[in-house]
Structures are given as structure tokens and as C-alpha cells.
Design a protein around this motif. Structure first.
Motif, short mmCIF file in Angstrom:
data_model
loop_
_atom_site.label_atom_id
_atom_site.label_comp_id
_atom_site.label_asym_id
_atom_site.label_seq_id
_atom_site.Cartn_x
_atom_site.Cartn_y
_atom_site.Cartn_z
N UNK A 26 -24.98 -31.07 4.84
CA UNK A 26 -25.42 -30.14 5.88
C UNK A 26 -25.10 -28.69 5.55
N UNK A 27 -24.23 -28.47 4.56
CA UNK A 27 -23.95 -27.10 4.14
C UNK A 27 -25.16 -26.47 3.45
N UNK A 28 -26.16 -27.28 3.13
CA UNK A 28 -27.39 -26.78 2.49
C UNK A 28 -28.45 -26.37 3.50
N UNK A 29 -28.19 -26.56 4.79
CA UNK A 29 -29.14 -26.14 5.82
C UNK A 29 -29.26 -24.62 5.78
N UNK A 30 -30.48 -24.12 5.71
CA UNK A 30 -30.71 -22.69 5.60
C UNK A 30 -30.87 -22.07 6.99
N UNK A 31 -30.38 -20.85 7.13
CA UNK A 31 -30.54 -20.13 8.39
C UNK A 31 -32.02 -19.80 8.56
N UNK A 32 -32.50 -19.97 9.77
CA UNK A 32 -33.91 -19.71 10.06
C UNK A 32 -34.03 -18.76 11.23
N UNK A 33 -34.83 -17.72 11.03
CA UNK A 33 -35.18 -16.81 12.10
C UNK A 33 -36.57 -17.21 12.59
N UNK A 34 -36.74 -17.25 13.89
CA UNK A 34 -38.05 -17.55 14.48
C UNK A 34 -38.54 -16.27 15.16
N UNK A 35 -39.61 -15.73 14.65
CA UNK A 35 -40.19 -14.51 15.23
C UNK A 35 -41.51 -14.89 15.85
N UNK A 36 -41.62 -14.65 17.14
CA UNK A 36 -42.81 -15.03 17.89
C UNK A 36 -43.42 -13.80 18.53
N UNK A 37 -44.66 -13.56 18.19
CA UNK A 37 -45.40 -12.46 18.80
C UNK A 37 -46.36 -13.11 19.78
N UNK A 38 -46.09 -12.91 21.07
CA UNK A 38 -46.88 -13.59 22.10
C UNK A 38 -47.65 -12.58 22.93
N UNK A 39 -48.85 -12.96 23.28
CA UNK A 39 -49.73 -12.11 24.07
C UNK A 39 -49.89 -12.68 25.48
N UNK A 40 -48.77 -13.03 26.08
CA UNK A 40 -48.73 -13.49 27.47
C UNK A 40 -47.31 -13.26 27.96
N UNK A 41 -47.11 -13.38 29.25
CA UNK A 41 -45.79 -13.17 29.83
C UNK A 41 -44.91 -14.37 29.52
N UNK A 42 -43.87 -14.14 28.73
CA UNK A 42 -42.97 -15.21 28.31
C UNK A 42 -41.91 -15.49 29.36
N UNK A 43 -41.60 -14.50 30.16
CA UNK A 43 -40.58 -14.62 31.20
C UNK A 43 -40.59 -13.33 32.01
N UNK A 44 -39.49 -13.05 32.67
CA UNK A 44 -39.40 -11.84 33.49
C UNK A 44 -38.37 -10.91 32.86
N UNK A 45 -38.81 -9.73 32.45
CA UNK A 45 -37.91 -8.75 31.85
C UNK A 45 -38.60 -7.40 31.75
N UNK A 46 -37.82 -6.37 31.48
CA UNK A 46 -38.35 -5.01 31.42
C UNK A 46 -38.69 -4.57 30.00
N UNK A 47 -38.07 -5.18 29.00
CA UNK A 47 -38.27 -4.77 27.61
C UNK A 47 -39.50 -5.47 27.02
N UNK A 48 -39.92 -5.04 25.83
CA UNK A 48 -41.04 -5.70 25.17
C UNK A 48 -40.60 -6.46 23.91
N UNK A 49 -39.36 -6.23 23.48
CA UNK A 49 -38.80 -6.94 22.32
C UNK A 49 -37.45 -7.52 22.72
#
Length: 144
Positions: free
Chosen positions: A89-112
Motif C-alpha cells: 500500500x506504500x505504492x498507492x499514489x496521491x491523486x488530485x481530483x479536479x472537477x470543473x462543473x457547470x451547475x450548482x454543486x452546493x451552497x457557497x459564495x466562492x467559485x473555487x
């Protein structure tokens, strides 16, 4: 999906992550279903940073109410695709998930927004830290 546009996205990702990012592959959308009843992992692009971390990039136009679960699924599936049977399991690589969505994902004031897993004590509210051995072995300073 035009390779000429990669520089724009690479510039955005470099700014967001504060390190040089290069897009490695343009992946076929919804093509990695291994079994008939397996969920699709719709990934548009796969990038890698200088540390060998994977960056999964998805652009989503259609509203999806369970999108947080979809992000988790896509990242988890990528983890399993990039480790071989029998590897530690020490070989598991770190993964970043970047999602660019064109709909309301939740409730917040920021865009990023930036989210990460944090291990916090339920009694003392302290943040779990790595041991000196773990820091040396994995060459990281924090658990996240």
C-alpha cells in the motif's frame, strides 16, 4: 478535447496547485467499464505533476445530485488502476481530483473550492500527525 487547448488548462492547474502541471493523456470518456454492472468512471484528462502524483480532471455539464460521491468513486477507481496486485500500500499514489462543473454543486459564495481529508481527534480536536518514521519513509510532512 483539442490538444491546442491543453496549455490553457495546464496554466489554470499550475496556478491552482502552485506547481507545474503537464497533461499526459486525453482519456476516452466513460470507456473504462470492466464488467457489465460496473459504474463508468468518466474522466476527461489525466495529468501528472513533478512528484508523480496523478491529477484526474473532469468537466461536467449535466447536473448530478450525487456528484460528491461521483468524485470519490472516480478517485478510488484511479487508485486501484495504478497499483498492481501484490504491491504494498506504500505504492498507492496521491491523486488530485479536479472537477470543473457547470451547475450548482452546493451552497457557497466562492467559485473555487479546495477540499482534503483531515484526521481530527474526536475528544481533543487535535490533527493527527505523522511519526518521524512515516515522514522519512513516505517523504511527506502531513496526513491528508
Amino acid at each position: 478535447r483539442d490538444k491546442a487547448n491543453f496549455q490553457v488548462l495546464e496554466g489554470l492547474l499550475t496556478t491552482l496547485l502552485n506547481e507545474k502541471i503537464t497533461i499526459k493523456n486525453l482519456l476516452e470518456s466513460e470507456s473504462n467499464q470492466e464488467e457489465e454492472f460496473d459504474k463508468y468512471n468518466r474522466v476527461d484528462m489525466l495529468a501528472e505533476n513533478s512528484k508523480g502524483n496523478l491529477i484526474l480532471i473532469e468537466v461536467q455539464n449535466n447536473n448530478e445530485y450525487a456528484y460528491f460521491q461521483r468524485m470519490l468513486f472516480g478517485t478510488s477507481k484511479l487508485v486501484t488502476e495504478y497499483i498492481n496486485r501484490g504491491e504494498g500500500y506504500d505504492k498507492v499514489r496521491k491523486i488530485y481530483s479536479i472537477n470543473i462543473v457547470y451547475f450548482t454543486l452546493g451552497h457557497g459564495k466562492d467559485i473555487v473550492y479546495h477540499g482534503k481529508t483531515e484526521f481530527r481527534g474526536i475528544h481533543t480536536n487535535d490533527i493527527l500527525e505523522l511519526s518521524p518514521f512515516q515522514k522519512q519513509t513516505f517523504k511527506v510532512d502531513e496526513v491528508s
